[in-house]
Design an enzyme around this catalytic site. Sequence first.
Site, short mmCIF file in Angstrom:
data_model
loop_
_atom_site.label_atom_id
_atom_site.label_comp_id
_atom_site.label_asym_id
_atom_site.label_seq_id
_atom_site.Cartn_x
_atom_site.Cartn_y
_atom_site.Cartn_z
N HIS A 45 0.82 -1.22 0.00
CA HIS A 45 0.00 0.00 0.00
C HIS A 45 0.85 1.27 0.00
O HIS A 45 0.34 2.37 -0.24
CB HIS A 45 -0.93 -0.01 1.22
CG HIS A 45 -2.17 0.81 1.06
ND1 HIS A 45 -2.27 1.88 0.19
CD2 HIS A 45 -3.36 0.75 1.69
CE1 HIS A 45 -3.47 2.42 0.28
NE2 HIS A 45 -4.16 1.75 1.19
N ASP A 78 -12.36 -9.64 -15.85
CA ASP A 78 -12.61 -10.94 -16.51
C ASP A 78 -11.32 -11.39 -17.21
O ASP A 78 -10.89 -10.77 -18.18
CB ASP A 78 -13.75 -10.77 -17.52
CG ASP A 78 -14.08 -12.05 -18.27
OD1 ASP A 78 -13.36 -13.06 -18.09
OD2 ASP A 78 -15.03 -12.03 -19.07
#
Length: 444
Positions: free
Chosen positions: A161, A386
């Site tokens: 992060h 996807d």
Amino acid sequence: MASETPKVKLTGKTHVKPNKKLGKKDHCQLVTFDLPYLAFYYNQKLLFYKGSDFEDMVKKLKEGLGVVLVEFYQLAGRLGKDEEGVFRVEYDDDVDGVEVVEAVAEEISIADLEVEEGTSSLKELIPYSLVLNLEGMQRPLLAVQLTKLKDGIAIGCAFNHAILDGTATWHFMSSWAEVCNGSSTISTRPFLERTKVRDTRVKLDLSPPPSNGNGTANVASSNGNASPQLRERVFKFSESAIDKIKSTVNANPPSDGSKPFSTFQSLSVHIWRHVTKARSLKPEDYTVFTVFADCRKRVDPPMPDSYFGNLIQAIFTVTAAGLLSGNPPEFGAGVIQKAIESHNANAIEQRNKEWESAPKIFEFKDAGVNCVAVGSSPRFKVYEVDFGWGKPEGVRSGSNNRFDGMVYLYQGKSGGRSIDVEISLEAGAMEKLEQDKEFLLPLV
């Protein structure tokens, strides 16, 4: 499944580098927007998909990763410091690259994960639990675990992060999926010039914890033994529920001519009010609302959406529990709206200057007293990631960086304006929230 530890067996570990030689890249200095997150944990995401050919999926994912890392090569690098002690991302062709672990959990099905509310049962599906971002000096900045399920695959990712926020994370994930789906190039290249937004060199005297893990354990236990037992729960708000919440909050618009309340502001005050009620706070108790806001379009000059790094700041606002609960919802929505609207380029500049003059490394739980802190965003198109075998059946956050009042918002699986709300609360407050019909009613 929630009552027992998932049976996950690790079967192998490799590393994936960019699939072409890039040479030694100019070191990328971490900037003021990045540095406060060094003492947070790695940001964990889990996506799970239906499918039967695990080996082919893994092959495609690794090949696609090698391609997309050519553009996102910083994720294949390491944290380092220059001679003046300024943190940076370092990359050359000799780095190990991204860690990729393969695992098998054939007793766990997609359906098991879809109904799972907590995160303890997900821990073995996502790498780097309780690993500090500072450890990126010794570890990969991205770790991936690919787990074979009974009827599909779980993709667990741990991102450092200190080098990227949610916007950059989902830009990377969608680009990786794009390549796996057959594209030879990605549609939007990352903007890697962090110093275009801030070029102040901040020296920090920080060192990674010992590699034996003791440092991580010490930080992880810094809450003390008296830390409340937390529970997580996913509340799925349908499109009609979101519309109902928004229309209720906007039923009596403010007379000062301010804007109507947005979907985010309406849902946020709905959560804030009902969590405050569930906590049984006294009227005089303060409660803080915090949102980690994207500043790409707030800074001057604005940065592109493709900016790769952290370009977020925590926006805090506070009120008394009695005022929040005793007034209609538009009161709290107004408090949130005012805080967000006022966080403009001047406010961001002032915050940066204050931090640079006296740097403070935040712990992940430093969000305020009796807080509700919102991360992630329903604007992230997480259900459009996807890889070539359909949309994910579910998207979850891992167990890292959770505390009492942490909320993650995700696009709902059904699409449109539906939103999934992932909340971590002290167990007693969560039980009350689950029984709060006014909070739950819009879910129906």
